[in-house]
Write a protein that holds these residues in place. Sequence first.
Motif, PDB file in Angstrom:
ATOM      1  N   ASN A 111       3.860  11.728  -5.262  1.00  0.00           N
ATOM      2  CA  ASN A 111       4.447  10.387  -5.244  1.00  0.00           C
ATOM      3  C   ASN A 111       3.349   9.329  -5.311  1.00  0.00           C
ATOM      4  N   ALA A 112       3.773   8.121  -5.631  1.00  0.00           N
ATOM      5  CA  ALA A 112       2.892   6.960  -5.553  1.00  0.00           C
ATOM      6  C   ALA A 112       3.194   6.270  -4.224  1.00  0.00           C
ATOM      7  N   ALA A 113       2.146   5.895  -3.480  1.00  0.00           N
ATOM      8  CA  ALA A 113       2.377   5.328  -2.147  1.00  0.00           C
ATOM      9  C   ALA A 113       1.427   4.178  -1.875  1.00  0.00           C
ATOM     10  N   GLY A 114       1.827   3.319  -0.950  1.00  0.00           N
ATOM     11  CA  GLY A 114       0.971   2.232  -0.495  1.00  0.00           C
ATOM     12  C   GLY A 114       0.088   2.729   0.653  1.00  0.00           C
ATOM     13  N   GLY A 115      -1.164   2.296   0.669  1.00  0.00           N
ATOM     14  CA  GLY A 115      -2.102   2.741   1.696  1.00  0.00           C
ATOM     15  C   GLY A 115      -2.037   1.865   2.936  1.00  0.00           C
ATOM     16  N   SER A 185       8.678   7.265   4.729  1.00  0.00           N
ATOM     17  CA  SER A 185       9.558   6.913   3.611  1.00  0.00           C
ATOM     18  C   SER A 185      10.488   5.788   4.022  1.00  0.00           C
ATOM     19  N   VAL A 186      10.517   4.769   3.177  1.00  0.00           N
ATOM     20  CA  VAL A 186      11.374   3.600   3.397  1.00  0.00           C
ATOM     21  C   VAL A 186      12.388   3.549   2.249  1.00  0.00           C
ATOM     22  N   PRO A 187      13.507   2.834   2.435  1.00  0.00           N
ATOM     23  CA  PRO A 187      14.517   2.858   1.371  1.00  0.00           C
ATOM     24  C   PRO A 187      14.120   2.096   0.105  1.00  0.00           C
ATOM     25  N   MET A 190      12.567  -3.080  -2.517  1.00  0.00           N
ATOM     26  CA  MET A 190      11.542  -4.114  -2.318  1.00  0.00           C
ATOM     27  C   MET A 190      10.371  -3.501  -1.567  1.00  0.00           C
ATOM     28  N   LEU A 191       9.206  -4.032  -1.824  1.00  0.00           N
ATOM     29  CA  LEU A 191       8.037  -3.611  -1.066  1.00  0.00           C
ATOM     30  C   LEU A 191       8.142  -4.235   0.316  1.00  0.00           C
ATOM     31  N   GLU A 192       7.160  -3.969   1.167  1.00  0.00           N
ATOM     32  CA  GLU A 192       7.279  -4.382   2.557  1.00  0.00           C
ATOM     33  C   GLU A 192       6.622  -5.739   2.794  1.00  0.00           C
ATOM     34  N   THR A 193       7.062  -6.381   3.878  1.00  0.00           N
ATOM     35  CA  THR A 193       6.417  -7.623   4.315  1.00  0.00           C
ATOM     36  C   THR A 193       5.153  -7.270   5.109  1.00  0.00           C
ATOM     37  N   GLU A 196       6.044  -5.752   8.317  1.00  0.00           N
ATOM     38  CA  GLU A 196       6.526  -4.361   8.182  1.00  0.00           C
ATOM     39  C   GLU A 196       5.364  -3.391   7.978  1.00  0.00           C
ATOM     40  N   TYR A 197       4.379  -3.783   7.170  1.00  0.00           N
ATOM     41  CA  TYR A 197       3.205  -2.908   6.991  1.00  0.00           C
ATOM     42  C   TYR A 197       2.512  -2.675   8.327  1.00  0.00           C
ATOM     43  N   LYS A 198       2.406  -3.732   9.114  1.00  0.00           N
ATOM     44  CA  LYS A 198       1.756  -3.599  10.418  1.00  0.00           C
ATOM     45  C   LYS A 198       2.544  -2.616  11.289  1.00  0.00           C
ATOM     46  N   ALA A 207       0.462   6.225   4.893  1.00  0.00           N
ATOM     47  CA  ALA A 207       0.893   5.799   3.553  1.00  0.00           C
ATOM     48  C   ALA A 207       2.401   5.596   3.579  1.00  0.00           C
ATOM     49  N   VAL A 208       2.874   4.694   2.706  1.00  0.00           N
ATOM     50  CA  VAL A 208       4.308   4.370   2.670  1.00  0.00           C
ATOM     51  C   VAL A 208       4.828   4.465   1.238  1.00  0.00           C
ATOM     52  N   GLY A 209       6.026   5.037   1.115  1.00  0.00           N
ATOM     53  CA  GLY A 209       6.645   5.134  -0.208  1.00  0.00           C
ATOM     54  C   GLY A 209       8.154   5.253  -0.088  1.00  0.00           C
ATOM     55  N   MET A 210       8.801   5.371  -1.241  1.00  0.00           N
ATOM     56  CA  MET A 210      10.272   5.308  -1.278  1.00  0.00           C
ATOM     57  C   MET A 210      10.910   6.624  -1.713  1.00  0.00           C
ATOM     58  N   SER A 211      10.183   7.716  -1.549  1.00  0.00           N
ATOM     59  CA  SER A 211      10.721   8.999  -2.050  1.00  0.00           C
ATOM     60  C   SER A 211      10.320  10.145  -1.137  1.00  0.00           C
ATOM     61  N   ILE A 232      -2.513   6.978  -3.662  1.00  0.00           N
ATOM     62  CA  ILE A 232      -2.502   5.628  -3.088  1.00  0.00           C
ATOM     63  C   ILE A 232      -2.659   4.635  -4.240  1.00  0.00           C
ATOM     64  N   THR A 233      -1.594   3.896  -4.527  1.00  0.00           N
ATOM     65  CA  THR A 233      -1.617   3.008  -5.696  1.00  0.00           C
ATOM     66  C   THR A 233      -1.935   1.554  -5.337  1.00  0.00           C
ATOM     67  N   ASP A 234      -1.869   1.204  -4.055  1.00  0.00           N
ATOM     68  CA  ASP A 234      -2.157  -0.164  -3.631  1.00  0.00           C
ATOM     69  C   ASP A 234      -2.416  -0.143  -2.134  1.00  0.00           C
ATOM     70  N   MET A 235      -3.325  -1.014  -1.699  1.00  0.00           N
ATOM     71  CA  MET A 235      -3.642  -1.054  -0.273  1.00  0.00           C
ATOM     72  C   MET A 235      -2.811  -2.137   0.422  1.00  0.00           C
ATOM     73  N   CYS A 236      -2.261  -1.777   1.572  1.00  0.00           N
ATOM     74  CA  CYS A 236      -1.295  -2.643   2.266  1.00  0.00           C
ATOM     75  C   CYS A 236      -1.800  -3.111   3.628  1.00  0.00           C
ATOM     76  N   THR A 237      -3.098  -3.034   3.853  1.00  0.00           N
ATOM     77  CA  THR A 237      -3.660  -3.544   5.099  1.00  0.00           C
ATOM     78  C   THR A 237      -3.778  -5.066   4.982  1.00  0.00           C
ATOM     79  N   ASP A 248       0.291  -2.442 -12.133  1.00  0.00           N
ATOM     80  CA  ASP A 248      -0.896  -2.111 -11.324  1.00  0.00           C
ATOM     81  C   ASP A 248      -0.730  -0.743 -10.675  1.00  0.00           C
ATOM     82  N   ILE A 249       0.492  -0.462 -10.208  1.00  0.00           N
ATOM     83  CA  ILE A 249       0.776   0.826  -9.570  1.00  0.00           C
ATOM     84  C   ILE A 249       0.572   1.955 -10.594  1.00  0.00           C
ATOM     85  N   LEU A 250       1.072   1.730 -11.796  1.00  0.00           N
ATOM     86  CA  LEU A 250       0.945   2.756 -12.842  1.00  0.00           C
ATOM     87  C   LEU A 250      -0.519   2.954 -13.222  1.00  0.00           C
TER      88      LEU A 250
HETATM   89  N1  HPA Z   1       5.354   0.364  -0.427  1.00  0.00           N
HETATM   90  C1  HPA Z   1       4.197  -0.256  -0.655  1.00  0.00           C
HETATM   91  N2  HPA Z   1       3.390   0.058  -1.643  1.00  0.00           N
HETATM   92  C2  HPA Z   1       3.743   1.057  -2.443  1.00  0.00           C
HETATM   93  C3  HPA Z   1       4.924   1.725  -2.259  1.00  0.00           C
HETATM   94  C4  HPA Z   1       5.787   1.364  -1.187  1.00  0.00           C
HETATM   95  O1  HPA Z   1       6.875   1.931  -0.979  1.00  0.00           O
HETATM   96  N3  HPA Z   1       4.983   2.683  -3.228  1.00  0.00           N
HETATM   97  C5  HPA Z   1       3.866   2.556  -3.965  1.00  0.00           C
HETATM   98  N4  HPA Z   1       3.114   1.578  -3.502  1.00  0.00           N
END
Ligand code: HPA
Length: 271
Positions: A111-115, A185-187, A190-193, A196-198, A207-211, A232-237, A248-250
């Motif tokens: 999966n692709a996930a946020g870090g 895993s979140v539904p 939309m990405l998180e606020t 929510e990341y905190k 890591a967070v993702g939707m699958s 990890i396709t994007d950093m969420c810190t 960007d994710i792709l």
């Molecule tokens: N949340 C944040 N970033 C992400 C996600 C997600 O669910 N999936 C891929 N990058």
Amino acid sequence: MMQQLQETTNYIQQLTSGFAPEFGIILGTGLGALVNDLEVQHAISYAEIPNFPVSTVESHSGKLILGHLAGRRVVVMQGRFHYYEGYSMEQVVFPVRVMKLMGVKKLFVSNAAGGLNPSFNTSDLMVITDHINLQPSNPLIGKNLDELGPRFPDMSDVYDEHMVREAMVIAEDAGFDVREGVYVSVPGPMLETPAEYKYLSVIGADAVGMSTVPEVIAARHMGMPVFAVSVITDMCTPDRLKKVVLADILEAAAIAEPRMTLMIRELVRRS
Ligand code: HPA
């Protein structure tokens, strides 16, 4: 449900002259290129398969591919079904249950996930060692399918420890770093606020993702060993959070894809 699963399994088996895959692989967003390593025997569009939902995400091509990877028989989902597309949890995991009825012994998931872990970087691989399910439901709600597994399946060791260790050895031999961590895993969609990341970080996720979690729950219900890896396709810190666009994710997924592909191919070879 069992009747539908059997009907779909029979359809695929007839179409493929009884091709019996040993391993199942689910490829995540932007991670479909493993298919180039396959000796493809059969490629079936999801739309052709009775009882299969049809994927609505443009970046997923929506095909079930049967063939050989590293000399082993595999069935690959190029594109998966997400809860946020409006499918029920039962629809999301339907293909995994069909895989089991086809004789699949192990499941590999990407999966692709946020870090969330501040030590991570974009395009890192994170082998999933545990998960937290924050999707609003799960595929085992309702009458238990006793033919598939128990009412109260154990979740104390969801991700196969042997395969996790093997993945580390594969990465070391190939000369690249891999992280390990907890996937939440979140539904979505939309990405998180930032708050929510905190929160996700505080409750223990890396890591967070939707699958992934629904399919993994269904696989473990049926007693299938599971290996899963996030790109990890994007950093969420807080210091590195940016507006995310799918392109960007792709792009980040594409950079990590050869490493992820190698890891899964070698795990299959050694299984
Ligand atoms: N949340 C944040 N970033 C992400 C996600 C997600 O669910 N999936 C891929 N990058």
